[in-house]
Scaffold this motif. Structure first.
Motif, mmCIF file in Angstrom:
data_model
loop_
_atom_site.group_PDB
_atom_site.id
_atom_site.type_symbol
_atom_site.label_atom_id
_atom_site.label_comp_id
_atom_site.label_asym_id
_atom_site.label_seq_id
_atom_site.Cartn_x
_atom_site.Cartn_y
_atom_site.Cartn_z
ATOM 1 N N ARG A 192 -28.475 34.362 33.112
ATOM 2 C CA ARG A 192 -29.547 35.340 32.927
ATOM 3 C C ARG A 192 -29.859 35.989 34.276
ATOM 4 O O ARG A 192 -30.137 35.302 35.257
ATOM 5 C CB ARG A 192 -30.787 34.648 32.370
ATOM 6 C CG ARG A 192 -31.890 35.621 32.012
ATOM 7 C CD ARG A 192 -33.073 34.929 31.384
ATOM 8 N NE ARG A 192 -32.687 34.340 30.106
ATOM 9 C CZ ARG A 192 -33.135 33.170 29.660
ATOM 10 N NH1 ARG A 192 -33.993 32.468 30.360
ATOM 11 N NH2 ARG A 192 -32.751 32.712 28.502
ATOM 12 N N TRP A 212 -26.753 30.635 24.497
ATOM 13 C CA TRP A 212 -27.467 31.401 23.489
ATOM 14 C C TRP A 212 -26.712 31.220 22.185
ATOM 15 O O TRP A 212 -25.545 31.551 22.082
ATOM 16 C CB TRP A 212 -27.554 32.868 23.876
ATOM 17 C CG TRP A 212 -28.140 33.741 22.815
ATOM 18 C CD1 TRP A 212 -29.259 33.496 22.074
ATOM 19 C CD2 TRP A 212 -27.645 34.996 22.373
ATOM 20 N NE1 TRP A 212 -29.493 34.530 21.205
ATOM 21 C CE2 TRP A 212 -28.510 35.465 21.366
ATOM 22 C CE3 TRP A 212 -26.562 35.774 22.730
ATOM 23 C CZ2 TRP A 212 -28.324 36.676 20.721
ATOM 24 C CZ3 TRP A 212 -26.374 36.982 22.084
ATOM 25 C CH2 TRP A 212 -27.247 37.418 21.094
ATOM 26 N N LYS A 264 -30.938 41.747 26.868
ATOM 27 C CA LYS A 264 -31.610 40.797 25.971
ATOM 28 C C LYS A 264 -33.020 40.560 26.485
ATOM 29 O O LYS A 264 -33.209 40.099 27.605
ATOM 30 C CB LYS A 264 -30.850 39.475 25.917
ATOM 31 C CG LYS A 264 -31.528 38.395 25.102
ATOM 32 C CD LYS A 264 -30.802 38.162 23.806
ATOM 33 C CE LYS A 264 -31.340 36.953 23.083
ATOM 34 N NZ LYS A 264 -32.364 37.268 22.120
ATOM 35 N N ASP A 265 -34.011 40.906 25.672
ATOM 36 C CA ASP A 265 -35.421 40.640 25.979
ATOM 37 C C ASP A 265 -35.856 41.187 27.339
ATOM 38 O O ASP A 265 -36.545 40.519 28.112
ATOM 39 C CB ASP A 265 -35.712 39.138 25.909
ATOM 40 C CG ASP A 265 -35.431 38.551 24.537
ATOM 41 O OD1 ASP A 265 -35.590 39.289 23.534
ATOM 42 O OD2 ASP A 265 -35.047 37.367 24.453
#
Length: 95
Positions: A22, A12, A63-64
């Motif tokens: 992730r 990232w 994140k997201d």
């Protein structure tokens, strides 16, 4: 709480490049369900990590809608782990 999963190593690029694994959707949902009791702020969650026979403590970053496990450069180099690899991850919360 403990979780295990296989995850892809990603890069990232923020202000500096960082390398992460992730956390998959299902496991991220499990973490999110208890995050309020685990976080120390900004949504970061302290965790003990186990990958390739190495163990360390760090913090997951949100994140997201998912979580990211940071991978230290020295660890990646010693273990021969590169961006794009899939690794088996063990996480222990409240450790």
């Amino acid at each position: 709480m403990e979780l295990t999963f296989d995850g892809e190593v990603i890069e990232w690029r923020g202000p500096a490049p960082f390398v992460w694994v992730r956390v998959p959707d299902g496991e991220s949902a499990e973490i999110a369900a208890v995050a309020r009791s685990l976080t120390y702020g900004w949504g970061c969650i302290p965790v003990a990590v186990s990958i390739s026979g190495s163990d360390w403590t760090t913090a997951l970053m949100p994140k997201d809608g998912r979580y990211l496990v940071p991978l230290r450069k020295a660890f990646r180099e010693a273990a021969g782990i590169e961006v794009g690899d899939v690794v088996a991850v063990g996480l222990a919360f409240g450790a």
